[in-house]
Design an enzyme around this catalytic site. Structure first.
Site, mmCIF file in Angstrom:
data_model
loop_
_atom_site.group_PDB
_atom_site.id
_atom_site.type_symbol
_atom_site.label_atom_id
_atom_site.label_comp_id
_atom_site.label_asym_id
_atom_site.label_seq_id
_atom_site.Cartn_x
_atom_site.Cartn_y
_atom_site.Cartn_z
ATOM 1 N N CYS A 274 49.393 35.115 43.451
ATOM 2 C CA CYS A 274 47.967 35.198 43.534
ATOM 3 C C CYS A 274 47.124 34.026 43.110
ATOM 4 O O CYS A 274 48.132 32.950 42.878
ATOM 5 C CB CYS A 274 47.473 36.453 42.595
ATOM 6 S SG CYS A 274 47.858 35.960 40.756
ATOM 7 N N ARG B 4 53.415 34.754 39.535
ATOM 8 C CA ARG B 4 53.381 36.228 38.736
ATOM 9 C C ARG B 4 54.432 37.131 39.486
ATOM 10 O O ARG B 4 54.334 37.959 40.096
ATOM 11 C CB ARG B 4 51.871 36.841 39.205
ATOM 12 C CG ARG B 4 50.889 36.089 38.352
ATOM 13 C CD ARG B 4 49.519 36.478 38.513
ATOM 14 N NE ARG B 4 49.465 37.575 37.568
ATOM 15 C CZ ARG B 4 48.089 38.155 37.344
ATOM 16 N NH1 ARG B 4 47.407 38.299 38.218
ATOM 17 N NH2 ARG B 4 48.392 39.339 36.568
ATOM 18 N N LYS C 243 38.568 46.579 31.432
ATOM 19 C CA LYS C 243 39.296 46.632 32.851
ATOM 20 C C LYS C 243 41.035 46.953 32.615
ATOM 21 O O LYS C 243 41.449 47.653 33.279
ATOM 22 C CB LYS C 243 38.968 45.408 33.625
ATOM 23 C CG LYS C 243 39.954 45.321 34.794
ATOM 24 C CD LYS C 243 39.702 44.066 35.717
ATOM 25 C CE LYS C 243 40.316 42.741 35.278
ATOM 26 N NZ LYS C 243 41.659 42.570 35.609
ATOM 27 N N ASN C 244 41.465 46.002 31.738
ATOM 28 C CA ASN C 244 42.817 45.870 31.585
ATOM 29 C C ASN C 244 43.481 47.170 31.082
ATOM 30 O O ASN C 244 44.634 47.299 30.874
ATOM 31 C CB ASN C 244 43.287 44.707 31.221
ATOM 32 C CG ASN C 244 43.218 43.497 32.118
ATOM 33 O OD1 ASN C 244 42.996 43.626 33.352
ATOM 34 N ND2 ASN C 244 42.936 42.384 31.568
ATOM 35 N N ARG D 70 35.348 42.315 40.391
ATOM 36 C CA ARG D 70 36.527 42.994 40.118
ATOM 37 C C ARG D 70 36.716 43.361 38.460
ATOM 38 O O ARG D 70 37.154 44.211 38.177
ATOM 39 C CB ARG D 70 37.659 42.146 40.357
ATOM 40 C CG ARG D 70 38.063 41.792 42.055
ATOM 41 C CD ARG D 70 39.148 40.952 42.089
ATOM 42 N NE ARG D 70 40.448 41.622 41.855
ATOM 43 C CZ ARG D 70 41.444 41.429 41.962
ATOM 44 N NH1 ARG D 70 41.664 40.245 42.565
ATOM 45 N NH2 ARG D 70 42.576 42.181 41.464
ATOM 46 N N ASP E 274 42.636 34.792 29.675
ATOM 47 C CA ASP E 274 41.515 35.429 30.412
ATOM 48 C C ASP E 274 40.379 34.777 29.725
ATOM 49 O O ASP E 274 39.072 34.843 30.408
ATOM 50 C CB ASP E 274 41.347 37.046 30.429
ATOM 51 C CG ASP E 274 42.494 37.522 30.890
ATOM 52 O OD1 ASP E 274 43.172 36.966 31.900
ATOM 53 O OD2 ASP E 274 42.856 38.710 30.881
HETATM 54 N N1 EPU Z 1 55.811 37.411 34.092
HETATM 55 C C1 EPU Z 1 56.955 37.019 34.379
HETATM 56 N N2 EPU Z 1 57.692 38.210 34.912
HETATM 57 C C2 EPU Z 1 57.294 39.461 34.971
HETATM 58 C C3 EPU Z 1 55.969 39.646 34.474
HETATM 59 C C4 EPU Z 1 55.384 38.471 34.236
HETATM 60 O O1 EPU Z 1 57.574 36.102 34.385
HETATM 61 O O2 EPU Z 1 57.753 40.389 35.496
HETATM 62 C C5 EPU Z 1 55.122 36.135 33.570
HETATM 63 C C6 EPU Z 1 53.848 35.925 34.419
HETATM 64 O O3 EPU Z 1 53.987 35.193 35.500
HETATM 65 C C7 EPU Z 1 53.005 35.290 33.079
HETATM 66 C C8 EPU Z 1 53.205 35.813 31.865
HETATM 67 O O4 EPU Z 1 54.685 36.433 32.107
HETATM 68 O O5 EPU Z 1 53.215 33.818 33.076
HETATM 69 C C9 EPU Z 1 52.305 37.084 31.366
HETATM 70 O O6 EPU Z 1 52.097 37.930 32.656
HETATM 71 P P1 EPU Z 1 51.804 39.600 32.308
HETATM 72 O O7 EPU Z 1 52.653 40.459 33.085
HETATM 73 O O8 EPU Z 1 51.707 39.672 30.872
HETATM 74 O O9 EPU Z 1 50.475 39.740 32.987
HETATM 75 P P2 EPU Z 1 50.021 41.026 33.633
HETATM 76 O O10 EPU Z 1 50.346 42.160 32.977
HETATM 77 O O11 EPU Z 1 50.247 40.915 35.117
HETATM 78 C C10 EPU Z 1 47.678 41.229 32.292
HETATM 79 C C11 EPU Z 1 46.374 41.264 32.721
HETATM 80 C C12 EPU Z 1 45.669 39.886 33.102
HETATM 81 C C13 EPU Z 1 46.275 39.084 31.948
HETATM 82 C C14 EPU Z 1 47.560 39.010 31.512
HETATM 83 C C15 EPU Z 1 47.961 38.104 30.410
HETATM 84 C C16 EPU Z 1 46.061 43.413 33.657
HETATM 85 C C17 EPU Z 1 45.726 44.372 34.778
HETATM 86 N N3 EPU Z 1 46.264 42.183 33.723
HETATM 87 O O12 EPU Z 1 48.363 40.811 33.738
HETATM 88 O O13 EPU Z 1 44.467 40.106 33.284
HETATM 89 O O14 EPU Z 1 45.693 37.660 32.215
HETATM 90 O O15 EPU Z 1 48.189 40.438 31.300
HETATM 91 O O16 EPU Z 1 47.275 38.447 29.480
HETATM 92 O O17 EPU Z 1 46.188 44.026 32.286
HETATM 93 C C18 EPU Z 1 42.218 39.287 34.331
HETATM 94 O O18 EPU Z 1 41.907 40.204 33.692
HETATM 95 O O19 EPU Z 1 41.570 38.364 34.591
HETATM 96 C C19 EPU Z 1 43.825 38.972 34.262
HETATM 97 C C20 EPU Z 1 44.678 38.351 35.219
#
Ligand code: EPU
Length: 435
Positions: free
Chosen positions: A119, A124, A23-24, A402, A310
């Site tokens: 969320c 986030r 998915k990711n 999802r 995850d």
């Molecule tokens: N963060 C910030 N600022 C930002 C972005 C992130 O502070 O601008 C923080 C977040 O709040 C969190 C950490 O950095 O504490 C990591 O967040 P990240 O941005 O890496 O998460 P993401 O890219 O939004 C993806 C996956 C998530 C997975 C996370 C961490 C996708 C679509 N989603 O999210 O997947 O948990 O990386 O590995 O790739 C899931 O599949 O259940 C899921 C939530």
């Protein structure tokens, strides 16, 4: 009554399961199709509600999307390159919608994407995405809740480390934005996740000049144009991990096919500590055969190659019935413990403080109605339902839809007693008379 899973616990899972595409990886790769006019085809895409939602968003952005003409295939034909706005109605449904920001900006020179909002995993924010896009020369403003980026990137140096580590989708967004920029972009403290490597390889196949993906420094040299491609999505390491845990928790014997053992070291290491036997049969096949009760082991979530957040709630499900007690520390999403009260409803013994939980393994759980609070919490509750005595009903399963392709079908084929009960809307008396 909304749709739910009804599980009768106590079955030992045995057999083979085929792991779906990630998915990711699939979601940002679908968004990356916006980088080239014409038809990009992705293979090994999982059939998930998030994938369908991304298809819908791409349609509002000028694409014709054909979903699953053959299993796993999604064709995205970019026919109109004028739309630049992803609306809040759709973005608020799924955070990964934010992945269209970089591709839109790079190709169309402008992007308006709603700020996703909070969320169930916590706040986030998207500040790292915004900081990254601004650092490579685009202008970023906030207009009526939208992040608005204007001007093709000119390159620059970006540091993407936040308090919780690098951002995965933030790295993807900046990398995509830089592909058709005029200069060179250096991303330091980039995410090293396999899904980022898959995206980078797709972009390279489209004509992008990228190096260093899979390390914490990614370098992107802007090119004039990218072309559509046909490309494969990697196997889903989180789905694979969930089935490995299903084998361990039911003391079963599951062979996982079409997975990638090379990206699962953190879970292998945890299983070694917990006394859960597992073996790599070949480059894409794994077997978990676990006749005995697992032993508890502490777990800390970290960016890749650390233990993935995850899999925190699925592994916590296993800890709930393991021998001994364990400390679970959540370092990516400190608030990702919404499942704890639901686990307790089944008899789990968990104490929680801030970003840490102490799980004491119990020898029996009792089935009960429980509700999924997010995707991975839903998976964890289903795993617990497989071993709880009697009947467990898992509600709010739209979360599970999802991210797991045919989860209950795959579990049932392994011997689980799990039924999906679909929502039947109540009919009005007048409709009943007419029928
Ligand atoms: N963060 C910030 N600022 C930002 C972005 C992130 O502070 O601008 C923080 C977040 O709040 C969190 C950490 O950095 O504490 C990591 O967040 P990240 O941005 O890496 O998460 P993401 O890219 O939004 C993806 C996956 C998530 C997975 C996370 C961490 C996708 C679509 N989603 O999210 O997947 O948990 O990386 O590995 O790739 C899931 O599949 O259940 C899921 C939530």
């Amino acid at each position: 009554m909304p749709s739910k899973y009804v599980i009768h616990g106590g079955q030992t899972l045995r057999g083979h399961v085929t792991i779906s595409g990630s998915k990711n990886a699939a979601l940002p790769m679908m968004a990356a199709a916006l980088l080239a006019k014409g038809c990009t085809v992705l293979r090994n895409v999982p059939d998930l509600s998030d994938v369908r939602l991304m298809a819908h968003i791409l349609e509002t952005l000028g694409c014709e999307v054909t979903l699953f003409p053959q299993p796993g295939v999604v064709a995205i034909n970019v026919v109109d390159e004028t739309p630049v706005k992803a609306p809040y109605e759709l973005v608020s449904e799924m955070r990964a919608s934010f992945c269209v920001l970089g591709p839109l900006l790079s190709r169309r020179g402008e992007a308006h994407v709603s700020q996703p909002g909070g969320c169930t995993l916590g706040e986030r924010p998207v500040d790292l995405h915004v900081k990254g896009i601004a650092a490579i020369g685009s202008q970023v403003t906030f207009e009526r809740g939208d992040v608005v980026a204007r001007g093709r990137p000119t390159g620059g140096r970006v540091y993407l480390g936040g308090a919780m580590g690098p951002s995965v989708t933030g790295t993807g967004n900046v990398m995509c934005a830089a592909t058709m920029g005029s200069g060179v972009t250096v991303i330091d403290q980039a995410a090293c996740e396999p899904e980022i490597v898959n995206l980078a390889e797709m972009l390279i196949a489209m004509g992008a000049k990228i190096s260093g993906h899979g390390t914490s420094r990614i370098v992107v040299e802007g090119v004039r144009e990218l072309h559509p491609v046909t490309f494969d999505v990697i196997p889903d390491r989180i789905e694979a991990g969930t089935f490995m845990i299903a084998a361990a928790i039911t003391r079963g014997d599951i062979t996982l096919e079409k997975c990638d053992p090379d990206v699962m070291s953190a879970l292998f290491d945890k299983f070694a500590e917990m006394g859960v036997p597992h073996e790599r049969l070949d480059a894409t096949t794994l077997r978990v055969h676990c006749p005995n009760r697992a032993k508890a082991a502490d777990m800390t979530t970290l960016p890749y190659p650390g233990f993935p957040t995850d899999l925190q709630s699925p592994l916590m499900a296993l800890l709930c019935v393991s021998e001994g007690y364990a400390l679970v520390e959540e370092k990516i999403y400190p608030e990702r413990f919404m499942h704890v009260p639901e686990y307790r409803r089944l008899g789990a013994e968990i104490r929680k403080q801030f970003n840490t939980a102490i799980v004491t393994g119990v020898s029996r759980l009792q089935g009960a109605p429980v509700a999924a609070t997010d995707l991975r919490a839903g998976a964890g509750l289903i795993l617990l339902g497989l071993v709880a005595e009697g009947m467990t009903e898992v509600l709010k399963i739209s979360h599970v839809d999802r991210g797991y392709d045919n989860f209950h079908g795959k579990l049932a084929a392994l011997g689980a007693s799990i039924q999906r009960v679909e929502y039947q809307p109540m009919r009005r008396a007048s409709d009943r008379k007419a029928a």
